[in-house]
Design an enzyme around this catalytic site. Sequence first.
Site, mmCIF file in Angstrom:
data_model
loop_
_atom_site.group_PDB
_atom_site.id
_atom_site.type_symbol
_atom_site.label_atom_id
_atom_site.label_comp_id
_atom_site.label_asym_id
_atom_site.label_seq_id
_atom_site.Cartn_x
_atom_site.Cartn_y
_atom_site.Cartn_z
ATOM 1 C CE LYS A 11 3.276 -1.670 29.153
ATOM 2 N NZ LYS A 11 2.786 -0.722 28.154
ATOM 3 C CG HIS A 94 8.437 0.830 29.072
ATOM 4 N ND1 HIS A 94 7.393 1.714 29.022
ATOM 5 C CD2 HIS A 94 8.072 -0.252 28.347
ATOM 6 C CE1 HIS A 94 6.424 1.181 28.295
ATOM 7 N NE2 HIS A 94 6.808 -0.012 27.877
ATOM 8 C CD GLU A 96 3.903 2.323 29.830
ATOM 9 O OE1 GLU A 96 4.127 1.523 30.753
ATOM 10 O OE2 GLU A 96 3.273 1.993 28.795
ATOM 11 C CD GLU A 166 8.406 -1.426 24.155
ATOM 12 O OE1 GLU A 166 7.715 -2.443 24.135
ATOM 13 O OE2 GLU A 166 8.500 -0.691 25.140
ATOM 14 C CB SER A 212 -0.267 -2.419 19.345
ATOM 15 O OG SER A 212 -0.687 -1.319 20.134
HETATM 16 P P1 PGA Z 1 1.640 -2.972 24.407
HETATM 17 O O1 PGA Z 1 2.879 -2.474 25.281
HETATM 18 O O2 PGA Z 1 1.999 -4.317 23.868
HETATM 19 O O3 PGA Z 1 0.495 -3.021 25.359
HETATM 20 O O4 PGA Z 1 1.448 -1.951 23.312
HETATM 21 C C1 PGA Z 1 4.194 -2.751 24.913
HETATM 22 C C2 PGA Z 1 5.150 -2.209 25.949
HETATM 23 O O5 PGA Z 1 4.883 -1.123 26.485
HETATM 24 O O6 PGA Z 1 6.177 -2.834 26.254
#
Ligand code: PGA
Length: 249
Positions: A11, A94, A96, A166, A212
């Site tokens: 990220k 993703h 985000e 995800e 996570s």
């Molecule tokens: P995280 O993120 O492992 O911090 O939950 C996973 C991702 O967004 O690919």
Amino acid sequence: MRKKIVAGNWKMNTLLKDGMELAKAVEEQTRASSADAMVIIAPPFTHLSRIGDLISHVRLAAQNCSSEASGAYTGEVSPDMLISAGVEYVIIGHSERRSYYAEDNQVLNKKVKLALEAGLKPIYCCGEVLEEREAGKLFEVVETQIKVGLEGLTAADMEKVVIAYEPVWAIGTGKVATPEQAQEMHQFIRQLLARLFDERVAEDISLLYGGSCKPSNAAELFANPDVDGGLIGGASLKAGDFAAIVNAF
Ligand code: PGA
């Protein structure tokens, strides 16, 4: 046999110097791993070509790419540019990007196609938000993300695609999906791909779990028959934790 993959999504973290050190540490700490998993890291754009020179068995991914091939698109980075910088994979869709930058399934489909044309291997992300899960719409949501996002691809294209499931409620929250929840969705995705493409595509594609995932829960997630690895956010920023996840196989 489909590939096992552990991919680190950094990220918007690390300055160039720290990123280069992290990449070197990941390269060293995963080189001797007995797990036959492919290791991928996705640093920020600014680090890609420098980091590419530091790694050999670890593969390089970008976190995004443009939906346009070239031209007057200030601030965008095209798939061809990524290829020219030595990048092999690109994360597309993703959550985000979907939520903060309003990328919908249609624009993601353009990105996937353009990435494939350039010779990149897309890591296409899907997953429901908590309200969709609670409303029992999780399968419907993921089905649409996959149907529209991968529309127009051939079975040959699909050999180059990786899918990451995800669940949005598990990303960066510390709330991991249970192994049963992960397996249930991965099995659904595999069956969906068999319908949309063919059995071979469904059998051969690597399906990663993300959200996570950490050293303490990776082994039980990866033990599921339809979970072929992970897309790791937070825990990919520490080489030791990331290597421990790779070794969870
Ligand atoms: P995280 O993120 O492992 O911090 O939950 C996973 C991702 O967004 O690919």
